[in-house]
Scaffold this motif. Structure first.
Motif, PDB file in Angstrom:
ATOM      1  N   GLU A   1      87.362  63.217 -53.398  1.00  0.00           N
ATOM      2  CA  GLU A   1      87.976  64.168 -52.456  1.00  0.00           C
ATOM      3  C   GLU A   1      87.213  65.480 -52.404  1.00  0.00           C
ATOM      4  O   GLU A   1      87.043  66.078 -51.333  1.00  0.00           O
ATOM      5  N   GLN A   2      86.706  65.929 -53.559  1.00  0.00           N
ATOM      6  CA  GLN A   2      86.025  67.221 -53.602  1.00  0.00           C
ATOM      7  C   GLN A   2      84.767  67.233 -52.744  1.00  0.00           C
ATOM      8  O   GLN A   2      84.591  68.124 -51.910  1.00  0.00           O
ATOM      9  N   ASN A   3      83.871  66.235 -52.942  1.00  0.00           N
ATOM     10  CA  ASN A   3      82.634  66.310 -52.154  1.00  0.00           C
ATOM     11  C   ASN A   3      82.844  65.898 -50.700  1.00  0.00           C
ATOM     12  O   ASN A   3      82.091  66.317 -49.821  1.00  0.00           O
ATOM     13  N   VAL A   4      83.891  65.103 -50.397  1.00  0.00           N
ATOM     14  CA  VAL A   4      84.208  64.811 -48.999  1.00  0.00           C
ATOM     15  C   VAL A   4      84.629  66.097 -48.287  1.00  0.00           C
ATOM     16  O   VAL A   4      84.139  66.416 -47.200  1.00  0.00           O
ATOM     17  N   ARG A   5      85.516  66.851 -48.921  1.00  0.00           N
ATOM     18  CA  ARG A   5      85.970  68.101 -48.306  1.00  0.00           C
ATOM     19  C   ARG A   5      84.853  69.131 -48.238  1.00  0.00           C
ATOM     20  O   ARG A   5      84.792  69.941 -47.307  1.00  0.00           O
ATOM     21  N   TYR A   6      83.935  69.088 -49.210  1.00  0.00           N
ATOM     22  CA  TYR A   6      82.828  70.043 -49.190  1.00  0.00           C
ATOM     23  C   TYR A   6      81.893  69.768 -48.015  1.00  0.00           C
ATOM     24  O   TYR A   6      81.466  70.692 -47.313  1.00  0.00           O
ATOM     25  N   VAL A   7      81.589  68.494 -47.781  1.00  0.00           N
ATOM     26  CA  VAL A   7      80.737  68.130 -46.640  1.00  0.00           C
ATOM     27  C   VAL A   7      81.425  68.533 -45.332  1.00  0.00           C
ATOM     28  O   VAL A   7      80.783  69.058 -44.419  1.00  0.00           O
ATOM     29  N   ILE A   8      82.727  68.317 -45.243  1.00  0.00           N
ATOM     30  CA  ILE A   8      83.470  68.704 -44.038  1.00  0.00           C
ATOM     31  C   ILE A   8      83.377  70.216 -43.816  1.00  0.00           C
ATOM     32  O   ILE A   8      83.179  70.687 -42.688  1.00  0.00           O
ATOM     33  N   SER A   9      83.483  70.991 -44.902  1.00  0.00           N
ATOM     34  CA  SER A   9      83.405  72.457 -44.768  1.00  0.00           C
ATOM     35  C   SER A   9      82.015  72.888 -44.308  1.00  0.00           C
ATOM     36  O   SER A   9      81.884  73.829 -43.527  1.00  0.00           O
ATOM     37  N   LEU A  10      80.965  72.200 -44.774  1.00  0.00           N
ATOM     38  CA  LEU A  10      79.605  72.511 -44.314  1.00  0.00           C
ATOM     39  C   LEU A  10      79.462  72.228 -42.825  1.00  0.00           C
ATOM     40  O   LEU A  10      78.847  73.010 -42.089  1.00  0.00           O
ATOM     41  N   VAL A  11      80.011  71.118 -42.378  1.00  0.00           N
ATOM     42  CA  VAL A  11      79.945  70.761 -40.957  1.00  0.00           C
ATOM     43  C   VAL A  11      80.714  71.788 -40.121  1.00  0.00           C
ATOM     44  O   VAL A  11      80.239  72.228 -39.066  1.00  0.00           O
ATOM     45  N   ASP A  12      81.889  72.183 -40.593  1.00  0.00           N
ATOM     46  CA  ASP A  12      82.685  73.183 -39.863  1.00  0.00           C
ATOM     47  C   ASP A  12      81.938  74.496 -39.706  1.00  0.00           C
ATOM     48  O   ASP A  12      82.071  75.190 -38.692  1.00  0.00           O
ATOM     49  N   ASP A  13      81.137  74.855 -40.729  1.00  0.00           N
ATOM     50  CA  ASP A  13      80.375  76.104 -40.686  1.00  0.00           C
ATOM     51  C   ASP A  13      79.017  75.950 -40.015  1.00  0.00           C
ATOM     52  O   ASP A  13      78.246  76.909 -39.944  1.00  0.00           O
ATOM     53  N   GLY A  14      78.702  74.726 -39.569  1.00  0.00           N
ATOM     54  CA  GLY A  14      77.402  74.485 -38.930  1.00  0.00           C
ATOM     55  C   GLY A  14      76.247  74.446 -39.908  1.00  0.00           C
ATOM     56  O   GLY A  14      75.092  74.662 -39.529  1.00  0.00           O
ATOM     57  N   ASN A  15      76.542  74.158 -41.184  1.00  0.00           N
ATOM     58  CA  ASN A  15      75.499  74.156 -42.221  1.00  0.00           C
ATOM     59  C   ASN A  15      75.214  72.755 -42.763  1.00  0.00           C
ATOM     60  O   ASN A  15      74.724  72.614 -43.883  1.00  0.00           O
ATOM     61  N   GLU A  16      75.527  71.736 -41.967  1.00  0.00           N
ATOM     62  CA  GLU A  16      75.330  70.369 -42.473  1.00  0.00           C
ATOM     63  C   GLU A  16      73.869  70.059 -42.773  1.00  0.00           C
ATOM     64  O   GLU A  16      73.559  69.223 -43.623  1.00  0.00           O
ATOM     65  N   ASP A  17      72.933  70.788 -42.122  1.00  0.00           N
ATOM     66  CA  ASP A  17      71.511  70.551 -42.386  1.00  0.00           C
ATOM     67  C   ASP A  17      71.138  70.957 -43.807  1.00  0.00           C
ATOM     68  O   ASP A  17      70.173  70.436 -44.381  1.00  0.00           O
ATOM     69  N   LYS A  18      71.907  71.871 -44.405  1.00  0.00           N
ATOM     70  CA  LYS A  18      71.610  72.314 -45.771  1.00  0.00           C
ATOM     71  C   LYS A  18      71.918  71.244 -46.807  1.00  0.00           C
ATOM     72  O   LYS A  18      71.495  71.348 -47.958  1.00  0.00           O
ATOM     73  N   LEU A  19      72.672  70.236 -46.396  1.00  0.00           N
ATOM     74  CA  LEU A  19      73.009  69.151 -47.319  1.00  0.00           C
ATOM     75  C   LEU A  19      71.751  68.419 -47.788  1.00  0.00           C
ATOM     76  O   LEU A  19      71.712  67.870 -48.884  1.00  0.00           O
ATOM     77  N   VAL A  20      70.717  68.443 -46.953  1.00  0.00           N
ATOM     78  CA  VAL A  20      69.452  67.775 -47.293  1.00  0.00           C
ATOM     79  C   VAL A  20      68.828  68.415 -48.525  1.00  0.00           C
ATOM     80  O   VAL A  20      68.166  67.755 -49.326  1.00  0.00           O
ATOM     81  N   THR A  21      69.062  69.737 -48.694  1.00  0.00           N
ATOM     82  CA  THR A  21      68.453  70.444 -49.824  1.00  0.00           C
ATOM     83  C   THR A  21      69.213  70.225 -51.130  1.00  0.00           C
ATOM     84  O   THR A  21      68.752  70.634 -52.184  1.00  0.00           O
ATOM     85  N   MET A  22      70.394  69.621 -51.046  1.00  0.00           N
ATOM     86  CA  MET A  22      71.157  69.360 -52.262  1.00  0.00           C
ATOM     87  C   MET A  22      70.388  68.411 -53.165  1.00  0.00           C
ATOM     88  O   MET A  22      70.064  67.294 -52.784  1.00  0.00           O
ATOM     89  N   SER A  23      70.067  68.886 -54.329  1.00  0.00           N
ATOM     90  CA  SER A  23      69.285  68.077 -55.263  1.00  0.00           C
ATOM     91  C   SER A  23      70.188  67.181 -56.087  1.00  0.00           C
ATOM     92  O   SER A  23      71.268  67.585 -56.508  1.00  0.00           O
ATOM     93  N   GLY A  24      69.728  65.971 -56.318  1.00  0.00           N
ATOM     94  CA  GLY A  24      70.468  65.059 -57.181  1.00  0.00           C
ATOM     95  C   GLY A  24      70.040  65.158 -58.633  1.00  0.00           C
ATOM     96  O   GLY A  24      70.399  64.312 -59.445  1.00  0.00           O
TER      97      GLY A  24
END
Length: 338
Positions: free
Chosen positions: A91-114
């Motif tokens: 639930e945490q990372n699902v909601r986090y991705v949704i919040s990034l999309v809402d803010d128009g920052n979904e492209d920054k998800l690519v920089t998330m390092s594993g």
């Protein structure tokens, strides 16, 4: 928009335009993980964007208003990217991705390092879960002193301890020193029973918990006896020089300016310092200035010193914690305006 005349009145009729997009999922196990147990992940997406998501074999169909469908598709693609990197959805990372999309920052998800920061005693990898946490971890790697400021639940202390254990295992430092001021959270507990260690243990319990998680109780006690790990109140730091150490000051909002200066000047050669705190939870007596608030002003823009600020978006606890933090922020802003 359509207009209709009825008894000398003009009625505005909104024509709802529906849209559909199809996402192809290469691996069926990713589709299963994406939907989650009892479709819990997809239900969050449907509710957040007011869309319908249907699975048809290897295809996922998203129906709804065009703008909502576009956002839902971005969120789903972001979650599939995490699955491709071996992440487990919750639930945490699902909601986090949704919040990034809402803010128009979904492209920054690519920089998330594993990249894994540390492995716990139970074999669980510790990784940054938000962009703020990733910045924090990288800052600790690249700077000598890092000050992490942000609300509860953003992983400030836990990630700092993980970085300390990682540096200790890699033999970059010889000791881990964790300290915090012995200030009660708004209530007086009176005299505590037992010897000196028993009296200070309740104040240091969060630090013990993080170390137990990383090292296991047996290893923790072994290193504690050898002096490789030290957990002590801030008052014990005066007059010392700490070489070859990874030093963490937790709950730094409850230090006075004098205590903060004393602590920072303890650092010796080949040492690293992390200071964490939440300036919205200061438990000092009225009229006492917080050393954390002052130090962020005094040490800004200095080399090898970085100040990382977390937001409510970086909270990795229960969703209600984020909601509570936002509610308090709105309340404080309203008070300031009045």
């Amino acid at each position: 928009m359509l207009y209709s005349k009825c008894k000398n009145r003009i009625i505005l009729i909104k024509k709802v335009i529906k849209s559909e997009q199809i996402i192809n999922v290469d691996r069926m196990e990713h589709a299963v993980s994406l939907f989650g147990s009892f479709d819990e992940n997809i239900l969050i997406i449907e509710k957040s964007f007011n869309v319908d998501v249907i699975s048809r074999g290897s295809d996922i169909k998203v129906n709804g208003e065009p703008e909502n469908v576009s956002k839902a598709v971005k969120a789903i693609n972001g979650l599939l990217m995490l699955l491709n990197r071996g992440e487990t959805l919750n639930e945490q990372n699902v909601r986090y991705v949704i919040s990034l999309v809402d803010d128009g920052n979904e492209d920054k998800l690519v920089t998330m390092s594993g990249d894994c920061v540390c492995i716990t005693s139970k074999g669980k990898p510790v990784k940054p879960k938000t962009l703020g946490q990733k910045k924090y971890v990288e800052s600790i790697k690249n700077n000598t002193i890092v000050i992490g400021v942000g609300p509860a639940g953003t992983g400030k202390t836990y990630l700092a301890v993980a970085m300390a254990v990682n540096a200790f295992r890699a033999k970059e430092v010889n000791r881990i020193i964790l300290t915090r001021p012995a200030v009660e959270a708004g209530e007086k507990l009176g005299f505590l029973p037992g010897d000196l260690q028993s009296k200070v243990d309740p104040y240091l319990r969060p630090l013990y918990d993080a170390l137990f998680d990383m090292l296991g109780a047996e290893n923790f006690n072994k290193y504690l006896e050898r002096g490789n790990i030290e957990v002590a109140p801030l008052a014990y730091m005066r007059g010392r020089t700490l070489d070859d150490s990874f030093i963490i000051l937790d709950e730094a909002q409850n230090t006075t300016p004098e205590q903060m200066k004393m602590f920072l000047t303890r650092m010796g050669f080949n040492s690293k310092v992390v200071v964490t705190g939440d300036v919205t939870q200061i438990d000092l007596p009225d009229g006492k200035r917080s050393g954390l608030v002052e130090v962020t002003k005094i040490l800004k823009n200095m080399e090898q010193i970085d100040i990382v600020r977390f937001t409510g978006q970086d909270v990795v606890r229960h969703k209600l914690v984020q909601d509570i933090i936002r509610a308090y922020e709105k309340y404080e802003e309203a008070k300031k305006r009045k």
